[in-house]
Motif scaffolding. Structure first.
Motif, PDB file in Angstrom:
ATOM      1  N   VAL A 180     -11.035   6.516   3.346  1.00 13.19           N
ATOM      2  CA  VAL A 180     -11.036   6.976   1.959  1.00 13.19           C
ATOM      3  C   VAL A 180      -9.600   7.284   1.539  1.00 13.19           C
ATOM      4  O   VAL A 180      -8.897   8.029   2.221  1.00 13.19           O
ATOM      5  CB  VAL A 180     -11.927   8.230   1.797  1.00 13.19           C
ATOM      6  N   GLY A 181      -9.165   6.691   0.437  1.00 15.86           N
ATOM      7  CA  GLY A 181      -7.865   7.011  -0.141  1.00 15.86           C
ATOM      8  C   GLY A 181      -6.672   6.643   0.726  1.00 15.86           C
ATOM      9  O   GLY A 181      -5.619   7.271   0.628  1.00 15.86           O
ATOM     10  N   LEU A 182      -6.803   5.621   1.544  1.00 16.86           N
ATOM     11  CA  LEU A 182      -5.739   5.289   2.505  1.00 16.86           C
ATOM     12  C   LEU A 182      -4.393   5.010   1.846  1.00 16.86           C
ATOM     13  O   LEU A 182      -3.352   5.384   2.383  1.00 16.86           O
ATOM     14  CB  LEU A 182      -6.153   4.096   3.365  1.00 16.86           C
ATOM     15  N   ALA A 183      -4.400   4.373   0.691  1.00 16.03           N
ATOM     16  CA  ALA A 183      -3.134   4.051   0.020  1.00 16.03           C
ATOM     17  C   ALA A 183      -2.338   5.312  -0.293  1.00 16.03           C
ATOM     18  O   ALA A 183      -1.106   5.277  -0.337  1.00 16.03           O
ATOM     19  CB  ALA A 183      -3.404   3.273  -1.264  1.00 16.03           C
ATOM     20  N   HIS A 184      -3.019   6.418  -0.469  1.00 17.20           N
ATOM     21  CA  HIS A 184      -2.363   7.672  -0.808  1.00 17.20           C
ATOM     22  C   HIS A 184      -2.238   8.611   0.392  1.00 17.20           C
ATOM     23  O   HIS A 184      -1.296   9.397   0.456  1.00 17.20           O
ATOM     24  CB  HIS A 184      -3.139   8.370  -1.933  1.00 17.20           C
ATOM     25  N   LEU A 185      -3.178   8.513   1.318  1.00 14.64           N
ATOM     26  CA  LEU A 185      -3.196   9.450   2.441  1.00 14.64           C
ATOM     27  C   LEU A 185      -2.362   9.002   3.635  1.00 14.64           C
ATOM     28  O   LEU A 185      -1.798   9.854   4.332  1.00 14.64           O
ATOM     29  CB  LEU A 185      -4.634   9.714   2.882  1.00 14.64           C
ATOM     30  N   LEU A 186      -2.278   7.711   3.885  1.00 15.24           N
ATOM     31  CA  LEU A 186      -1.467   7.280   5.035  1.00 15.24           C
ATOM     32  C   LEU A 186      -0.004   7.683   4.892  1.00 15.24           C
ATOM     33  O   LEU A 186       0.581   8.192   5.850  1.00 15.24           O
ATOM     34  CB  LEU A 186      -1.612   5.778   5.283  1.00 15.24           C
ATOM     35  N   PRO A 187       0.622   7.516   3.721  1.00 14.75           N
ATOM     36  CA  PRO A 187       2.014   7.981   3.600  1.00 14.75           C
ATOM     37  C   PRO A 187       2.142   9.488   3.847  1.00 14.75           C
ATOM     38  O   PRO A 187       3.081   9.943   4.493  1.00 14.75           O
ATOM     39  CB  PRO A 187       2.393   7.629   2.160  1.00 14.75           C
ATOM     40  N   ARG A 188       1.195  10.256   3.351  1.00 17.00           N
ATOM     41  CA  ARG A 188       1.214  11.712   3.549  1.00 17.00           C
ATOM     42  C   ARG A 188       1.005  12.053   5.024  1.00 17.00           C
ATOM     43  O   ARG A 188       1.677  12.922   5.574  1.00 17.00           O
ATOM     44  CB  ARG A 188       0.131  12.348   2.676  1.00 17.00           C
TER      45      ARG A 188
ATOM     46  N   MET B  49       0.812  -1.189   0.000  1.00 19.13           N
ATOM     47  CA  MET B  49       0.000   0.000   0.000  1.00 19.13           C
ATOM     48  C   MET B  49       0.857   1.255   0.000  1.00 19.13           C
ATOM     49  O   MET B  49       0.533   2.207  -0.681  1.00 19.13           O
ATOM     50  CB  MET B  49      -0.924   0.005   1.216  1.00 19.13           C
ATOM     51  N   ALA B  50       1.940   1.321   0.754  1.00 24.16           N
ATOM     52  CA  ALA B  50       2.764   2.522   0.826  1.00 24.16           C
ATOM     53  C   ALA B  50       3.380   2.804  -0.542  1.00 24.16           C
ATOM     54  O   ALA B  50       3.884   1.911  -1.195  1.00 24.16           O
ATOM     55  CB  ALA B  50       3.854   2.337   1.871  1.00 24.16           C
ATOM     56  N   ARG B  51       3.321   4.062  -0.937  1.00 28.77           N
ATOM     57  CA  ARG B  51       3.856   4.434  -2.238  1.00 28.77           C
ATOM     58  C   ARG B  51       4.156   5.918  -2.243  1.00 28.77           C
ATOM     59  O   ARG B  51       3.666   6.661  -1.418  1.00 28.77           O
ATOM     60  CB  ARG B  51       2.876   4.085  -3.341  1.00 28.77           C
ATOM     61  N   LEU B  52       4.964   6.331  -3.205  1.00 19.98           N
ATOM     62  CA  LEU B  52       5.194   7.751  -3.385  1.00 19.98           C
ATOM     63  C   LEU B  52       3.914   8.367  -3.916  1.00 19.98           C
ATOM     64  O   LEU B  52       3.231   7.795  -4.754  1.00 19.98           O
ATOM     65  CB  LEU B  52       6.338   7.976  -4.369  1.00 19.98           C
ATOM     66  N   VAL B  53       3.597   9.539  -3.416  1.00 20.20           N
ATOM     67  CA  VAL B  53       2.341  10.166  -3.771  1.00 20.20           C
ATOM     68  C   VAL B  53       2.603  11.422  -4.587  1.00 20.20           C
ATOM     69  O   VAL B  53       3.428  12.244  -4.218  1.00 20.20           O
ATOM     70  CB  VAL B  53       1.550  10.522  -2.489  1.00 20.20           C
ATOM     71  N   ASN B  54       1.899  11.541  -5.691  1.00 20.57           N
ATOM     72  CA  ASN B  54       1.942  12.752  -6.495  1.00 20.57           C
ATOM     73  C   ASN B  54       1.046  13.775  -5.810  1.00 20.57           C
ATOM     74  O   ASN B  54      -0.172  13.676  -5.863  1.00 20.57           O
ATOM     75  CB  ASN B  54       1.456  12.460  -7.914  1.00 20.57           C
ATOM     76  N   ARG B  55       1.670  14.756  -5.179  1.00 25.57           N
ATOM     77  CA  ARG B  55       0.924  15.751  -4.403  1.00 25.57           C
ATOM     78  C   ARG B  55       0.063  16.664  -5.266  1.00 25.57           C
ATOM     79  O   ARG B  55      -0.807  17.355  -4.754  1.00 25.57           O
ATOM     80  CB  ARG B  55       1.879  16.590  -3.571  1.00 25.57           C
ATOM     81  N   ASP B  56       0.330  16.711  -6.563  1.00 23.31           N
ATOM     82  CA  ASP B  56      -0.446  17.566  -7.459  1.00 23.31           C
ATOM     83  C   ASP B  56      -1.722  16.888  -7.948  1.00 23.31           C
ATOM     84  O   ASP B  56      -2.558  17.528  -8.582  1.00 23.31           O
ATOM     85  CB  ASP B  56       0.396  17.971  -8.677  1.00 23.31           C
ATOM     86  N   SER B  57      -1.857  15.614  -7.662  1.00 21.62           N
ATOM     87  CA  SER B  57      -3.032  14.853  -8.110  1.00 21.62           C
ATOM     88  C   SER B  57      -4.031  14.703  -6.972  1.00 21.62           C
ATOM     89  O   SER B  57      -3.673  14.650  -5.801  1.00 21.62           O
ATOM     90  CB  SER B  57      -2.620  13.465  -8.595  1.00 21.62           C
ATOM     91  N   SER B  58      -5.281  14.598  -7.345  1.00 18.95           N
ATOM     92  CA  SER B  58      -6.350  14.365  -6.371  1.00 18.95           C
ATOM     93  C   SER B  58      -6.557  12.862  -6.199  1.00 18.95           C
ATOM     94  O   SER B  58      -6.067  12.054  -7.000  1.00 18.95           O
ATOM     95  CB  SER B  58      -7.650  14.992  -6.868  1.00 18.95           C
ATOM     96  N   LEU B  59      -7.291  12.496  -5.170  1.00 22.25           N
ATOM     97  CA  LEU B  59      -7.638  11.083  -4.994  1.00 22.25           C
ATOM     98  C   LEU B  59      -8.447  10.587  -6.188  1.00 22.25           C
ATOM     99  O   LEU B  59      -8.260   9.458  -6.634  1.00 22.25           O
ATOM    100  CB  LEU B  59      -8.425  10.870  -3.701  1.00 22.25           C
ATOM    101  N   GLU B  60      -9.332  11.432  -6.712  1.00 24.83           N
ATOM    102  CA  GLU B  60     -10.100  11.025  -7.900  1.00 24.83           C
ATOM    103  C   GLU B  60      -9.166  10.659  -9.038  1.00 24.83           C
ATOM    104  O   GLU B  60      -9.372   9.655  -9.719  1.00 24.83           O
ATOM    105  CB  GLU B  60     -11.030  12.155  -8.352  1.00 24.83           C
ATOM    106  N   GLU B  61      -8.140  11.466  -9.247  1.00 26.84           N
ATOM    107  CA  GLU B  61      -7.201  11.206 -10.339  1.00 26.84           C
ATOM    108  C   GLU B  61      -6.346   9.974 -10.045  1.00 26.84           C
ATOM    109  O   GLU B  61      -6.153   9.128 -10.921  1.00 26.84           O
ATOM    110  CB  GLU B  61      -6.305  12.421 -10.559  1.00 26.84           C
ATOM    111  N   LEU B  62      -5.838   9.880  -8.832  1.00 26.80           N
ATOM    112  CA  LEU B  62      -4.962   8.763  -8.470  1.00 26.80           C
ATOM    113  C   LEU B  62      -5.681   7.418  -8.504  1.00 26.80           C
ATOM    114  O   LEU B  62      -5.102   6.406  -8.867  1.00 26.80           O
ATOM    115  CB  LEU B  62      -4.347   9.000  -7.085  1.00 26.80           C
ATOM    116  N   GLU B  63      -6.945   7.431  -8.111  1.00 30.74           N
ATOM    117  CA  GLU B  63      -7.725   6.190  -8.064  1.00 30.74           C
ATOM    118  C   GLU B  63      -8.561   5.989  -9.325  1.00 30.74           C
ATOM    119  O   GLU B  63      -9.195   4.951  -9.477  1.00 30.74           O
ATOM    120  CB  GLU B  63      -8.625   6.192  -6.820  1.00 30.74           C
TER     121      GLU B  63
END
Length: 158
Positions: free
Chosen positions: A57-65, A1-15
Motif C-alpha cells: 500500500v502506498g509504495l511510491a510514497h512509503l518506500l522513500p520514507r 516511483m521514487a519521489r519527494l514526499v510531502n510528509r504533511d499529506s496522507s496516502l489518501e491525499e497523495l493518491e
C-alpha cells in the motif's frame, strides 16, 4: 516511483483515493490499513510503515520514507522483530524495484554494509542481493520467483 514526499499529506491525499469499508464489513487488518492511509506520512511510525509496505500500500510514497529511516537505523524495529522494516522493504516484488532503481541501489548499499545480519533477515537479504547486481541491474533469473507469504491487502470491491 521514487519521489519527494510531502510528509504533511496522507496516502489518501497523495493518491487522491479514499477507501471506504466494504458492505460486509472488513477485517481488522483492512480497517487498520484504511486508517493509516488517512494519517500524514510524517506521522507514520516504523510499525505503520512496515504494515503498509508489507501490504503493498502506498509504495511510491512509503518506500522513500522507509529508506530514509533505514539509512539511519538499518535494523529499525516495528512491533515484530529487529529489522522488520528492512524485511518489508526487501521483500517487495522485482517489478516494484524495477520502477525505482535509485532506491534499489540505496537499499543494496544499506544491506551490503550490515556487519551482522540477524538470522531472521538472512534469507531476505540474500534474495535481494542475489536478485540485483552491485550497479543496480537485475541479475538473470535462474530459478522461480520468490514468494512473499504476506500477500497484498486490497479493499473490498477493488
Amino acid at each position: 516511483m521514487a519521489r519527494l514526499v510531502n510528509r504533511d499529506s496522507s496516502l489518501e491525499e497523495l493518491e487522491d483515493d479514499r477507501w471506504s469499508a466494504g458492505p460486509g464489513g472488513e477485517t481488522r487488518l483492512m480497517a487498520t490499513v484504511r486508517e493509516l492511509r488517512r494519517r500524514p506520512i510524517g506521522d507514520l511510525t516504523v510499525e505503520d510503515m512496515r504494515l503498509l509496505i508489507r501490504q503493498d500500500v502506498g509504495l511510491a510514497h512509503l518506500l522513500p520514507r522507509a529508506v530514509e529511516v533505514l539509512r539511519v537505523d538499518p535494523l529499525a524495529e516495528g512491533d515484530m522483530y529487529e529489522g522488520d522494516l528492512l524485511a518489508a522493504v526487501l521483500t517487495r516484488s522485482a517489478e516494484v524495484w524495477g520502477e525505482c532503481p535509485g532506491l534499489r541501489r540505496e537499499v543494496r548499499v544499506i544491506v551490503s554494509e550490515l556487519a551482522d545480519v540477524p538470522p531472521v533477515l538472512k534469507r531476505d537479504v540474500e534474495r535481494f542481493l542475489a536478485l540485483w547486481t552491485a550497479d543496480g541491474g537485475r541479475r538473470p533469473r535462474t530459478a522461480g520467483p520468490a514468494v512473499d507469504e504476506d500477500g497484498p491487502a486490497r479493499p473490498a470491491g477493488r
